[in-house]
Write a protein that holds these residues in place. Structure first.
Motif, PDB file in Angstrom:
ATOM      1  N   LYS A  11       0.833  -1.211   0.000  1.00  0.00           N
ATOM      2  CA  LYS A  11       0.000   0.000   0.000  1.00  0.00           C
ATOM      3  C   LYS A  11       0.861   1.251   0.000  1.00  0.00           C
ATOM      4  CE  LYS A  11      -4.076  -1.681   2.464  1.00  0.00           C
ATOM      5  NZ  LYS A  11      -4.786  -1.638   3.744  1.00  0.00           N
ATOM      6  N   ASP A  12       1.866   1.270   0.856  1.00  0.00           N
ATOM      7  CA  ASP A  12       2.732   2.441   0.963  1.00  0.00           C
ATOM      8  C   ASP A  12       3.544   2.681  -0.302  1.00  0.00           C
ATOM      9  OD1 ASP A  12       1.788   2.729   3.539  1.00  0.00           O
ATOM     10  OD2 ASP A  12       3.645   2.055   4.516  1.00  0.00           O
ATOM     11  N   SER A  13       3.956   1.624  -0.967  1.00  0.00           N
ATOM     12  CA  SER A  13       4.834   1.737  -2.129  1.00  0.00           C
ATOM     13  C   SER A  13       4.102   1.968  -3.445  1.00  0.00           C
ATOM     14  CB  SER A  13       5.675   0.465  -2.275  1.00  0.00           C
ATOM     15  OG  SER A  13       6.427   0.239  -1.123  1.00  0.00           O
ATOM     16  N   LEU A  14       2.921   1.401  -3.578  1.00  0.00           N
ATOM     17  CA  LEU A  14       2.275   1.351  -4.897  1.00  0.00           C
ATOM     18  C   LEU A  14       0.947   2.098  -5.005  1.00  0.00           C
ATOM     19  CD1 LEU A  14       2.974  -2.422  -5.660  1.00  0.00           C
ATOM     20  CD2 LEU A  14       4.286  -0.429  -6.430  1.00  0.00           C
ATOM     21  N   GLN A  15       0.490   2.754  -3.961  1.00  0.00           N
ATOM     22  CA  GLN A  15      -0.793   3.465  -3.983  1.00  0.00           C
ATOM     23  C   GLN A  15      -1.919   2.608  -4.576  1.00  0.00           C
ATOM     24  OE1 GLN A  15       1.967   5.455  -5.591  1.00  0.00           O
ATOM     25  NE2 GLN A  15       2.471   5.992  -3.496  1.00  0.00           N
ATOM     26  N   LEU A  16      -2.108   1.444  -3.985  1.00  0.00           N
ATOM     27  CA  LEU A  16      -3.120   0.502  -4.456  1.00  0.00           C
ATOM     28  C   LEU A  16      -4.499   0.893  -3.949  1.00  0.00           C
ATOM     29  CD1 LEU A  16      -1.114  -2.737  -3.686  1.00  0.00           C
ATOM     30  CD2 LEU A  16      -1.302  -1.546  -5.876  1.00  0.00           C
ATOM     31  N   ILE A  31      -3.676 -10.378  -3.258  1.00  0.00           N
ATOM     32  CA  ILE A  31      -4.647  -9.883  -4.224  1.00  0.00           C
ATOM     33  C   ILE A  31      -4.441  -8.383  -4.288  1.00  0.00           C
ATOM     34  CG2 ILE A  31      -7.097  -9.475  -4.682  1.00  0.00           C
ATOM     35  CD1 ILE A  31      -7.658 -12.162  -3.281  1.00  0.00           C
ATOM     36  N   VAL A  32      -4.192  -7.883  -5.483  1.00  0.00           N
ATOM     37  CA  VAL A  32      -3.925  -6.463  -5.699  1.00  0.00           C
ATOM     38  C   VAL A  32      -5.034  -5.903  -6.579  1.00  0.00           C
ATOM     39  CG1 VAL A  32      -2.345  -4.845  -6.817  1.00  0.00           C
ATOM     40  CG2 VAL A  32      -1.438  -6.738  -5.445  1.00  0.00           C
ATOM     41  N   VAL A  33      -5.663  -4.838  -6.110  1.00  0.00           N
ATOM     42  CA  VAL A  33      -6.720  -4.174  -6.866  1.00  0.00           C
ATOM     43  C   VAL A  33      -6.209  -2.799  -7.280  1.00  0.00           C
ATOM     44  CG1 VAL A  33      -9.105  -3.388  -6.859  1.00  0.00           C
ATOM     45  CG2 VAL A  33      -8.469  -5.415  -5.519  1.00  0.00           C
ATOM     46  N   ASN A  34      -5.965  -2.649  -8.584  1.00  0.00           N
ATOM     47  CA  ASN A  34      -5.480  -1.383  -9.127  1.00  0.00           C
ATOM     48  C   ASN A  34      -5.589  -1.450 -10.643  1.00  0.00           C
ATOM     49  OD1 ASN A  34      -3.018   0.236 -10.334  1.00  0.00           O
ATOM     50  ND2 ASN A  34      -3.556   1.197  -8.375  1.00  0.00           N
ATOM     51  N   ILE A  49       5.031  -5.575  -8.393  1.00  0.00           N
ATOM     52  CA  ILE A  49       4.623  -6.002  -7.048  1.00  0.00           C
ATOM     53  C   ILE A  49       5.809  -6.582  -6.265  1.00  0.00           C
ATOM     54  CG2 ILE A  49       3.136  -7.623  -5.794  1.00  0.00           C
ATOM     55  CD1 ILE A  49       1.117  -7.099  -8.208  1.00  0.00           C
ATOM     56  N   TYR A  50       6.719  -7.273  -6.946  1.00  0.00           N
ATOM     57  CA  TYR A  50       7.892  -7.824  -6.266  1.00  0.00           C
ATOM     58  C   TYR A  50       8.863  -6.731  -5.825  1.00  0.00           C
ATOM     59  CZ  TYR A  50       7.269 -12.839  -7.266  1.00  0.00           C
ATOM     60  OH  TYR A  50       6.830 -14.133  -7.278  1.00  0.00           O
ATOM     61  N   ALA A  51       8.978  -5.638  -6.583  1.00  0.00           N
ATOM     62  CA  ALA A  51      10.009  -4.624  -6.334  1.00  0.00           C
ATOM     63  C   ALA A  51      10.078  -4.148  -4.882  1.00  0.00           C
ATOM     64  CB  ALA A  51       9.849  -3.456  -7.296  1.00  0.00           C
ATOM     65  N   PRO A  52       8.959  -3.709  -4.270  1.00  0.00           N
ATOM     66  CA  PRO A  52       9.069  -3.236  -2.887  1.00  0.00           C
ATOM     67  C   PRO A  52       9.297  -4.346  -1.865  1.00  0.00           C
ATOM     68  CG  PRO A  52       6.811  -2.960  -3.704  1.00  0.00           C
ATOM     69  CD  PRO A  52       7.637  -3.474  -4.836  1.00  0.00           C
ATOM     70  N   LEU A  53       9.214  -5.601  -2.300  1.00  0.00           N
ATOM     71  CA  LEU A  53       9.375  -6.744  -1.385  1.00  0.00           C
ATOM     72  C   LEU A  53      10.705  -7.469  -1.561  1.00  0.00           C
ATOM     73  CD1 LEU A  53       5.766  -8.209  -1.847  1.00  0.00           C
ATOM     74  CD2 LEU A  53       6.603  -6.859   0.100  1.00  0.00           C
ATOM     75  N   MET A  54      11.548  -7.003  -2.479  1.00  0.00           N
ATOM     76  CA  MET A  54      12.774  -7.733  -2.820  1.00  0.00           C
ATOM     77  C   MET A  54      13.679  -7.994  -1.631  1.00  0.00           C
ATOM     78  SD  MET A  54      12.573  -8.896  -5.768  1.00  0.00           S
ATOM     79  CE  MET A  54      14.205  -9.611  -5.820  1.00  0.00           C
ATOM     80  N   SER A  55      13.822  -7.056  -0.732  1.00  0.00           N
ATOM     81  CA  SER A  55      14.715  -7.271   0.410  1.00  0.00           C
ATOM     82  C   SER A  55      14.214  -8.418   1.289  1.00  0.00           C
ATOM     83  CB  SER A  55      14.874  -5.994   1.230  1.00  0.00           C
ATOM     84  OG  SER A  55      13.635  -5.603   1.793  1.00  0.00           O
ATOM     85  N   TYR A  56      12.907  -8.645   1.307  1.00  0.00           N
ATOM     86  CA  TYR A  56      12.329  -9.731   2.104  1.00  0.00           C
ATOM     87  C   TYR A  56      12.539 -11.087   1.439  1.00  0.00           C
ATOM     88  CZ  TYR A  56      10.339  -5.778   4.486  1.00  0.00           C
ATOM     89  OH  TYR A  56      10.199  -4.600   5.156  1.00  0.00           O
TER      90      TYR A  56
END
Length: 85
Positions: A11-16, A31-34, A49-56
Motif C-alpha cells: 500500500k505504501d509503495s504502490l498506492q493501491l 490480491i492487488v486491486v489497481n 509487485i515484487y520490487a518493494p518486497l525484494m529485500s524480504y
C-alpha cells in the motif's frame, strides 16, 4: 513476516486501491486491486509487485509469492458473484 506487513508495504509503495495478503511460513499470496497494475503484462505486474518486497525475498522472510491482480470493476464483480461484501 506477517501478511499485514506485506499489505502495508505494498500500500505504501504502490498506492493501491486495495490489497489483501495471506499465508505463513514465508509462502504468501496477494490480491492487488489497481486499474494501472492490472493493465500491465503479467511479467510487468510481477516486477511491479515484487520490487518493494525484494529485500524480504533476499532475507528469506518471503520465499514464494502468488499474485492475483484485478481492476476495480473486475474486483467488484468478482466479490458480488462470490457473495462477498
Amino acid at each position: 513476516m506477517e501478511p499485514t506487513e506485506i499489505e502495508r508495504i505494498l500500500k505504501d509503495s504502490l498506492q493501491l486501491d486495495e490489497v489483501y495478503a495471506q499465508g505463513e511460513n514465508a509462502h504468501f499470496g496477494v490480491i492487488v486491486v489497481n486499474d494501472d497494475i492490472a493493465a500491465l503484462s503479467r511479467v510487468k505486474q510481477q516486477q511491479t509487485i515484487y520490487a518493494p518486497l525484494m529485500s524480504y525475498f533476499e532475507t528469506g522472510e518471503i520465499h514464494a509469492l502468488t499474485i492475483k491482480t484485478y481492476t476495480k470493476e473486475k474486483w467488484k464483480m468478482d466479490r458480488m458473484l462470490n457473495g462477498m461484501n
